[in-house]
Scaffold this motif. Structure first.
Motif, mmCIF file in Angstrom:
data_model
loop_
_atom_site.group_PDB
_atom_site.id
_atom_site.type_symbol
_atom_site.label_atom_id
_atom_site.label_comp_id
_atom_site.label_asym_id
_atom_site.label_seq_id
_atom_site.Cartn_x
_atom_site.Cartn_y
_atom_site.Cartn_z
ATOM 1 N N ALA A 1 0.736 -1.178 -0.284
ATOM 2 C CA ALA A 1 0.108 -0.003 0.146
ATOM 3 C C ALA A 1 0.843 1.171 -0.002
ATOM 4 C CB ALA A 1 -0.961 0.066 1.078
ATOM 5 N N LEU A 2 1.984 1.192 0.790
ATOM 6 C CA LEU A 2 2.870 2.329 0.929
ATOM 7 C C LEU A 2 3.614 2.702 -0.405
ATOM 8 C CD1 LEU A 2 4.932 4.376 2.276
ATOM 9 C CD2 LEU A 2 6.318 2.641 2.816
ATOM 10 N N LEU A 3 3.947 1.619 -1.100
ATOM 11 C CA LEU A 3 4.596 1.621 -2.309
ATOM 12 C C LEU A 3 3.767 2.212 -3.629
ATOM 13 C CD1 LEU A 3 7.140 -1.204 -2.085
ATOM 14 C CD2 LEU A 3 7.451 1.223 -1.844
ATOM 15 N N ALA A 4 2.518 1.593 -3.524
ATOM 16 C CA ALA A 4 1.308 1.962 -4.541
ATOM 17 C C ALA A 4 1.001 3.488 -4.300
ATOM 18 C CB ALA A 4 0.185 0.864 -4.454
ATOM 19 N N ARG A 5 0.964 4.190 -3.178
ATOM 20 C CA ARG A 5 0.479 5.462 -2.900
ATOM 21 C C ARG A 5 1.473 6.436 -3.423
ATOM 22 N NH1 ARG A 5 -3.087 8.758 -0.758
ATOM 23 N NH2 ARG A 5 -2.539 10.453 0.514
#
Length: 134
Positions: free
Chosen positions: A8-12
């Motif tokens: 989620a961090l890397l996608a945001r």
């Protein structure tokens, strides 16, 4: 920090030209303490919101080992997203991951060798912060 949380961090966020704004190291004591903790504040771009800048906070708990190389060449700019690996029960968070290209370190020692900003911790979390005041 679970694999879903990391994803989620890397996608945001887009970390290609992100900047590390603050690194805070602290030691918690007492029966409920988590030992050494680290807070990293990074200015990154939000992918789904027109690449606007937003400070993101990585909180690392139970920091067992870290390396901060304050050499003149390192301007605290990230060229690649942070790299998260796990060895010997610890999560390594390497903020100089470009040195591996598409590869990953094969052990904990390799994660630390050659990195200028890397942490080994038992756990972590991330959160978006309010934008910096002008």
């Amino acid at each position: 920090m679970t694999e879903d949380g990391i994803a989620a961090l890397l996608a945001r966020y887009e970390f290609g030209d992100a900047c590390v704004r603050r690194v805070v190291l602290d030691q918690e004591f007492g029966p409920q303490g988590r030992g050494r903790v680290a807070r990293l504040v990074i200015d990154a771009r939000v992918i789904d919101e027109g690449l606007r800048w937003e400070p993101v906070c990585l909180d690392l708990f139970g920091v067992d080992r870290f390396r901060i190389d304050e050499s003149g060449d390192f301007a605290w700019t990230l060229y690649d997203p942070p790299q998260f690996t796990r060895f010997d029960g610890l999560m390594q968070v390497d903020l100089c991951a470009e040195r591996f290209g598409n590869l990953h370190p094969s052990n904990a020692q390799e994660a630390f060798e050659g990195s200028e900003l890397v942490f080994a911790a038992t756990d972590g979390s991330w959160s978006a912060l309010h934008p910096w005041e002008s």
